[in-house]
Design a protein around this motif. Sequence first.
Motif, PDB file in Angstrom:
ATOM      1  N   UNK A  11      18.814  35.583  -8.227  1.00 30.14           N
ATOM      2  CA  UNK A  11      19.359  36.306  -7.065  1.00 30.14           C
ATOM      3  C   UNK A  11      19.337  37.819  -7.244  1.00 30.14           C
ATOM      4  N   UNK A  12      19.072  38.291  -8.481  1.00 29.63           N
ATOM      5  CA  UNK A  12      19.116  39.722  -8.805  1.00 29.63           C
ATOM      6  C   UNK A  12      20.473  40.344  -8.483  1.00 29.63           C
ATOM      7  N   UNK A  13      21.506  39.527  -8.571  1.00 27.00           N
ATOM      8  CA  UNK A  13      22.868  40.019  -8.334  1.00 27.00           C
ATOM      9  C   UNK A  13      23.411  40.626  -9.625  1.00 27.00           C
ATOM     10  N   UNK A  14      23.862  41.865  -9.535  1.00 26.75           N
ATOM     11  CA  UNK A  14      24.407  42.581 -10.689  1.00 26.75           C
ATOM     12  C   UNK A  14      25.922  42.400 -10.711  1.00 26.75           C
ATOM     13  N   UNK A 121      21.799  53.035  -9.297  1.00 31.08           N
ATOM     14  CA  UNK A 121      20.381  53.169  -9.628  1.00 31.08           C
ATOM     15  C   UNK A 121      19.629  51.967  -9.065  1.00 31.08           C
ATOM     16  N   UNK A 122      18.688  52.220  -8.186  1.00 29.34           N
ATOM     17  CA  UNK A 122      17.924  51.142  -7.570  1.00 29.34           C
ATOM     18  C   UNK A 122      16.887  50.586  -8.539  1.00 29.34           C
ATOM     19  N   UNK A 123      16.630  49.304  -8.412  1.00 32.60           N
ATOM     20  CA  UNK A 123      15.600  48.674  -9.238  1.00 32.60           C
ATOM     21  C   UNK A 123      16.013  48.471 -10.674  1.00 32.60           C
ATOM     22  N   UNK A 124      17.314  48.441 -10.956  1.00 37.37           N
ATOM     23  CA  UNK A 124      17.794  48.231 -12.313  1.00 37.37           C
ATOM     24  C   UNK A 124      18.156  46.760 -12.492  1.00 37.37           C
ATOM     25  N   UNK A 125      17.560  46.139 -13.503  1.00 36.28           N
ATOM     26  CA  UNK A 125      17.843  44.752 -13.837  1.00 36.28           C
ATOM     27  C   UNK A 125      18.100  44.675 -15.331  1.00 36.28           C
ATOM     28  N   UNK A 126      19.186  44.052 -15.713  1.00 39.87           N
ATOM     29  CA  UNK A 126      19.553  44.028 -17.129  1.00 39.87           C
ATOM     30  C   UNK A 126      18.553  43.244 -17.961  1.00 39.87           C
TER      31      UNK A 126
END
Length: 313
Positions: A11-14, A121-126
């Motif tokens: 889901x790309x949920x942070x 910050x857009x496009x940040x995925x851990x």
Amino acid sequence: MLNIYNTDIETNKFEKIKEFKPGAWISLVNPSEEEIAKVCSNLKIEDEFIRYPLDYEEQARIDIEDDMTLFVIDVPIIEEDKDKKLYSTMPLGLIVVRDTFFITVSLKKNRIIDAFENGKVKGMYTYKKTRFLLQILYLNASYYLNDLKKINKEAENTVLALQKSMKNKELIQLLNLENSLVYITTSLRANELVMEKAARGKTLKAYEEDDEILEDAMIENRQAMEMGKIYSDILSGTMDAYASIISNNLNVVMKLLASITIILSVPTLIASIWGMNVPLPFANNAHGFAIVIGISIIISTVAFVWLRKKDML
């Protein structure tokens, strides 16, 4: 302080989590011994890399050991001291553990970490650790540029105030800004070496879009270095100019005081001579006092005119 964040792959949920989940980002800010031990125990790593960035004098560098890679960079900070701002830098540690966990370590809260924690910050995925690290480098260079612009603006305002007041407060403020520029330009050079080594050594797995981020970060960093050097040279020249102006003003004042002292010494000398308890001209003259005063005025006037011609007054 220990915080753990994770971006869900599907889901790309942070979100903030509590467990040490693979692909998570572990944020350590001035961690306690218990927090360091907890991280090391769960990730099965030594605490050496975590402790390096907690040294305020730690130099920017890259260190690789077994299945861990440590990046130490200098980040800009703004400290409040009474009614003034102090611009400085501090180390920030970026640790990649077995391409599974990403750890950031710092002595204090800073804008870089806050921006990512707050999802700015857009496009940040851990789970994209290389991109995450490069985004930190890029954002860090951007903050350096912003701080340099603020320093330049403060320097301009201080110079305007100095033209009117010539007080020590403004001079000290300029000196503090000059010192800040030294710290910043030194840190920028160190960060440049780290990024060049990262680009040359391929220390982390990177994709084409990641290379573009690194290139953009290096461009921003170089621009900040050039801007810092220009501002430092301007401020240094301004300080030297005002030092010369202050010295010249002091010389003018001393010259004026010396001239006034010479003029005032004439009537004092004449009064001392005619105050002697011995026979002197005009001692028995009814208009003796007026004559002596007249002589004093004439000689003082002659001295004034002479000093004026010599540009001493």
